[in-house]
Design a protein around this motif. Structure first.
Motif, mmCIF file in Angstrom:
data_model
loop_
_atom_site.group_PDB
_atom_site.id
_atom_site.type_symbol
_atom_site.label_atom_id
_atom_site.label_comp_id
_atom_site.label_asym_id
_atom_site.label_seq_id
_atom_site.Cartn_x
_atom_site.Cartn_y
_atom_site.Cartn_z
ATOM 1 N N ASP A 28 6.407 3.089 -0.020
ATOM 2 C CA ASP A 28 6.211 4.486 -0.382
ATOM 3 C C ASP A 28 7.271 5.324 0.340
ATOM 4 O OD1 ASP A 28 4.726 6.267 -1.882
ATOM 5 O OD2 ASP A 28 3.153 6.541 -0.391
ATOM 6 N N ALA A 80 0.835 -1.197 0.000
ATOM 7 C CA ALA A 80 0.000 0.000 0.000
ATOM 8 C C ALA A 80 0.875 1.255 0.000
ATOM 9 C CB ALA A 80 -0.916 0.000 1.230
ATOM 10 N N THR A 81 0.216 2.394 -0.103
ATOM 11 C CA THR A 81 0.885 3.694 -0.030
ATOM 12 C C THR A 81 0.423 4.418 1.232
ATOM 13 O OG1 THR A 81 -0.877 4.859 -1.216
ATOM 14 C CG2 THR A 81 0.857 3.823 -2.556
ATOM 15 N N LYS A 99 -6.629 6.507 4.452
ATOM 16 C CA LYS A 99 -8.037 6.115 4.314
ATOM 17 C C LYS A 99 -8.439 5.047 5.326
ATOM 18 C CE LYS A 99 -7.828 6.951 -0.685
ATOM 19 N NZ LYS A 99 -7.846 6.291 -2.029
ATOM 20 N N HIS A 100 -7.444 4.402 5.951
ATOM 21 C CA HIS A 100 -7.749 3.280 6.839
ATOM 22 C C HIS A 100 -7.398 3.541 8.304
ATOM 23 C CE1 HIS A 100 -7.796 1.152 2.960
ATOM 24 N NE2 HIS A 100 -8.522 0.225 3.568
ATOM 25 N N THR A 160 -1.092 7.197 1.181
ATOM 26 C CA THR A 160 -2.439 7.674 0.875
ATOM 27 C C THR A 160 -3.468 6.610 1.233
ATOM 28 O OG1 THR A 160 -1.610 9.079 -0.921
ATOM 29 C CG2 THR A 160 -3.953 8.528 -0.953
ATOM 30 N N ASP A 161 -3.145 5.347 0.944
ATOM 31 C CA ASP A 161 -4.030 4.246 1.349
ATOM 32 C C ASP A 161 -4.159 4.197 2.863
ATOM 33 O OD1 ASP A 161 -4.289 3.391 -1.335
ATOM 34 O OD2 ASP A 161 -2.459 2.196 -1.179
ATOM 35 N N TRP A 166 0.150 -2.264 9.571
ATOM 36 C CA TRP A 166 0.631 -1.522 8.405
ATOM 37 C C TRP A 166 2.038 -1.040 8.760
ATOM 38 C CZ3 TRP A 166 -2.600 0.826 4.213
ATOM 39 C CH2 TRP A 166 -3.852 0.193 4.105
#
Length: 452
Positions: free
Chosen positions: A437, A356-357, A363-364, A359-360, A409
């Protein structure tokens, strides 16, 4: 005319050098795999007459003793270094002729180690370059805490004195050619640029622009954890390293890989982090061959633990073997080349985890996820994600139980260390997402805070 060839050891953040004239040359701080140095001499059409060490190295296994044996060169080691092999003991002020009109002059520069010695390369009696090993580096000095904790402050003060000695004795135009400082953990700071001179260092190196007490306080405050494998490098170099064997390891089939995992051995996948995340052998760890595979694998693996290497090609495997022998991981227990489909037993399938990035992640964040930061303390001190858990990558394998429950994450500064961490967590059965990222993207996404 003289020449200086640089042998880059990017994986370790080090450089070795071959310097000489028309007929003969000296090798400075050579790596354990000698062929690059010998090839450089062949290209120049010169004989290696001398091999010199600036110090007994703590971050890699030296090739100096073996290179001297193979070439018949004189092996010069600082006199105060406690070693078990025969060598020519070098004292402050000693001078050896390298080629006609070209000589090396030893300059005692204690600090990185008590016996550290730099070597000025003199043409017709005038210094044109200085091999500074772990003394004066590009914008910093070698760290003083690798020998003995009780000596650290004394050696830090010695670094200041040694830097000033070099600055006072050598012309401003003298090229400074350090061994460490290009990503090496032997450096107390990170180098900017590739080349420097005594004059440039006099204008900005903290050792030369700070008074001694300020310099020492700043130097000691900035020291971070030492890679665990360093504890094994100095003793190996003092005894005299064994010859290396870079022939291919025994081939491991899927059953052998499974058996080694079941026995608690390390199975290391050298492929890139994208390919690993998309499919890998359950329980294997990802140390990218294109990253700092030697540094991080040697840092994390229990010393002496058998390791099986999985590579996508014979060339990738051979390159990794070369990197690993430099830090004393001499022979993989076994290896396999190809891909995960051929590395798992019949009826089994490769496993995967998402990437993931930042930015992802933004969102979480409200989804009750665990954000794990595996950067170093100094990186964390600059900016970090509020509420994130901090466990530096070199501690994670021993602190997996400290990671809170939930989907993890994991991030670093670029993605490489996060991939290692994700593989460790995945092997331990945790649900993990690898953030691949640059950390600058976390700042852009508004995820970070500056510590107060």
């Amino acid at each position: 005319m003289f020449f200086v060839d640089t042998i880059e050891l990017a994986g370790l953040g080090n450089r070795s050098y071959l310097a000489g004239g028309a007929h003969t040359a000296v090798a400075v701080d050579p790596p354990r795999d000698l062929d690059q140095v010998i090839a450089a001499a062949v290209r120049r059409g010169v004989r290696i007459s001398h091999v010199v060490e600036t110090h007994i190295h703590n971050d890699y296994v030296s090739g100096g003793l073996e290179l001297a044996r193979v070439t018949g060169a004189a092996y010069l080691v600082p006199a105060a270094a406690d070693v078990s092999f025969e060598r020519i003991a070098v004292h402050d002020g000693d001078r050896v002729e390298v080629d006609a009109g070209l000589a090396l002059r030893a300059i005692a520069t204690p600090g990185h180690t008590p016996h550290h010695t730099s070597y000025a390369l003199e043409e017709a009696g005038a210094a044109v370059a200085v091999f500074t090993g772990g003394s004066l580096l590009l914008g910093s000095v070698g760290r003083p805490d690798l020998v003995e904790p009780r000596l650290t402050e004394r050696l830090a003060r010695a670094q200041h004195t040694s830097a000033h000695r070099l600055a006072e004795e050598l012309p401003d135009e003298t090229a400074v050619l350090p061994t460490h400082g290009f990503g090496s953990f032997c450096s107390s700071g990170q180098a900017e640029g590739d080349h420097t001179t005594i004059g440039k260092e006099k204008a900005g190196n903290p050792a030369l622009v700070r008074e001694v007490d300020t310099f020492v306080a700043e130097l000691l405050a900035g020291l971070e954890d030492v890679p665990a494998y360093y504890a094994h490098m100095g003793p190996a170099n003092a005894v005299g390293p064994a010859r290396i064997d870079l022939t291919p390891p025994a081939v491991a089939d899927a059953d052998a890989i499974a058996a080694r995992l079941a026995a608690g051995e390390w199975v290391v996948d050298l492929r890139g982090r994208v390919a690993f995340a998309e499919g890998h052998v359950a329980g294997s760890f990802n140390f990218e061959a294109e990253g700092k595979v030697a540094t991080y694998l040697a840092w994390l693996i229990p010393w002496g633990k058998p390791v099986t290497l999985l590579a996508e090609s014979p060339d990738q495997l051979a390159a990794a073997q070369r990197e690993l022998v430099r830090v004393g991981i001499d022979r993989p227990a076994a290896a396999a080349v190809g891909g995960p489909a051929s590395w798992v037993r019949d009826g089994e399938t490769p496993v995967s985890f998402p990437r993931a990035t930042f930015t992802d992640l933004a969102k979480h964040l409200g989804d009750d996820v665990v954000v794990l930061d595996v950067r170093r303390d100094s990186e964390r001190a600059g900016r970090h994600i509020a509420g994130s858990v901090h466990i530096p990558i070199h501690q994670l394998h021993k602190r997996l139980d400290d990671v809170p429950a939930g989907e993890v994450w994991v991030h670093c500064a670029s993605g490489m260390r996060a991939a290692i961490a994700a593989s460790l967590l995945d092997a331990a059965g945790r649900a993990v997402v690898a953030i691949d990222d640059p950390f600058a993207a976390a700042v852009e996404a508004g995820l970070t805070a500056v510590p107060r």
